[in-house]
Scaffold this active site. Structure first.
Site, PDB file in Angstrom:
ATOM      1  N   GLY A  43       0.835  -1.209   0.000  1.00 35.88           N
ATOM      2  CA  GLY A  43       0.000   0.000   0.000  1.00 35.88           C
ATOM      3  C   GLY A  43       0.867   1.256   0.000  1.00 35.88           C
ATOM      4  CB  SER A 115       4.765  -2.971  -2.984  1.00 38.06           C
ATOM      5  OG  SER A 115       4.498  -1.711  -3.534  1.00 38.06           O
ATOM      6  CD1 TRP A 116       3.111  -0.401   3.273  1.00 39.39           C
ATOM      7  CD2 TRP A 116       4.652   1.213   3.159  1.00 39.39           C
ATOM      8  NE1 TRP A 116       3.289   0.093   4.539  1.00 39.39           N
ATOM      9  CE2 TRP A 116       4.229   1.076   4.497  1.00 39.39           C
ATOM     10  CE3 TRP A 116       5.631   2.159   2.844  1.00 39.39           C
ATOM     11  CZ2 TRP A 116       4.741   1.862   5.523  1.00 39.39           C
ATOM     12  CZ3 TRP A 116       6.147   2.943   3.861  1.00 39.39           C
ATOM     13  CH2 TRP A 116       5.698   2.797   5.183  1.00 39.39           C
ATOM     14  CG  ASP A 270       8.552  -2.596 -10.234  1.00 37.85           C
ATOM     15  OD1 ASP A 270       7.807  -1.631 -10.517  1.00 37.85           O
ATOM     16  OD2 ASP A 270       8.607  -3.092  -9.089  1.00 37.85           O
ATOM     17  CG  HIS A 298       5.077  -2.776  -8.425  1.00 35.68           C
ATOM     18  ND1 HIS A 298       6.218  -2.412  -7.725  1.00 35.68           N
ATOM     19  CD2 HIS A 298       4.043  -2.636  -7.552  1.00 35.68           C
ATOM     20  CE1 HIS A 298       5.881  -2.060  -6.495  1.00 35.68           C
ATOM     21  NE2 HIS A 298       4.560  -2.197  -6.363  1.00 35.68           N
TER      22      HIS A 298
END
Length: 317
Positions: A43, A115-116, A270, A298
């Site tokens: 996120g 990711s986050w 990505d 990604h």
């Protein structure tokens, strides 16, 4: 390619009071006596999902999942404009993870996310390295301001029409503080302003991964309404503040992870998170192995999942 373990249901769930009026939802699945592992979702503000636990051998892992503050099943929810975000920062989430570890009686656990989630994993592990057994990360990010600027400005060179819409929706100029502008708009007292800003932000997120989805889906814009608003409120809040991290600190301090085995899996194409971040982290972390998936971006692909699952199988002991 991309084979997963069979779906399983949690055998234990709960709500953990983490202070500041926040309660974090958590669940545990797999083997109660297995190797502890925690899934750190992306996120920020996406919430946890069921697919992630299928990367773990349920006979060998005790799989912990949780929804970070303000999203998923945690309360209060950021979709409610009355939910303040002042106590929702990277360091609050690090403290929440540590409180959850203690609550579940875990001594050391494997960290998995992407990711986050990789940023939060690195922040947690560098603050509490003695509590981490191994780390597996896909789609490596460290949320440096240069990474944020690339995603919300630099990628516009590849999708100029969609980025022009993103700029227009911000109410500022192309060289202005786009992320900060959206952070203000999604907290506007007028619901129509909040909703439009949410739609415009998510349209850009979908554009940035459209080469991967081939237009078949909108992984950000197709979410339920409350999940969309929470995602954009939390994302813009974090990115407008550089995730409360000193620029480059997570790579600079990667030496603190010495002795912790790590596997980094990153897609060569990505676009939103170029592979150089993963490469820089791997160079600074003595015990990290970097796997670059040539055809991946990604979003997780079958090949990416295969590499993650193999790493988790290897670490299961």
């Amino acid at each position: 390619m991309g084979e997963l373990y069979p779906p399983i249901e949690p055998y234990e769930t709960g709500m953990l009071d983490v202070g500041d009026g926040n309660r974090v939802y958590w669940e545990v699945s797999g083997n109660p006596d297995g190797r502890p592992a925690v899934v750190v979702h992306g996120g920020p503000g996406s919430g946890s999902g069921t697919l992630a636990r299928q990367l773990f051998d349920p006979d060998r892992y005790r799989i912990v999942q949780f929804d970070q503050r303000g999203c998923g099943r945690s309360t209060p929810h950021a979709a409610d404009p009355a939910t303040a975000l002042a106590h929702n920062t990277t360091w609050h989430l690090v403290a929440d993870m540590e409180r959850l570890r203690e609550h579940l009686g875990v001594d050391r656990w494997l960290l998995y996310g992407g990711s986050w989630g990789s940023t939060l994993i690195l922040a947690y592990a560098q603050r509490h390295p003695e509590r981490v057994s191994e780390i597996v990360i896909s789609a490596v990010t460290t949320t440096r301001r240069l990474e944020i600027d690339w995603l919300y400005r630099g990628v516009g060179r590849f999708y100029p029409q969609q980025w022009e819409r993103f700029v227009a929706g911000s109410g500022t100029t192309a060289d202005g503080d786009l992320v900060g502008a959206y952070a203000r708009l999604v907290n506007h007292p007028d619901a129509a302003v909040r909703e439009k800003a949410t739609v415009d932000w998510l349209a850009w997120e979908d554009a940035a991964v459209s080469n991967e989805t081939k237009g078949a889906s909108n992984p950000y814009g197709d979410r339920p309404p409350a999940a969309k608003l929470a995602f954009v409120r939390i994302c813009s809040h974090y990115f407008a503040h550089g995730a409360w991290l000193e620029e480059g600190a997570l790579i600079r301090d990667a030496g603190r992870l010495a002795g912790i085995p790590g596997v980094l899996v990153h897609g060569r194409v990505d676009l939103g998170g170029p592979v150089d971040t993963a490469w820089q982290l791997a160079r600074a972390w003595p015990d990290a192995e970097l796997i670059v998936v040539e055809e991946a971006g990604h979003l997780p692909t079958g090949t990416t999942r295969d590499h993650v699952r193999r790493a988790l199988d290897r670490f299961a002991g």
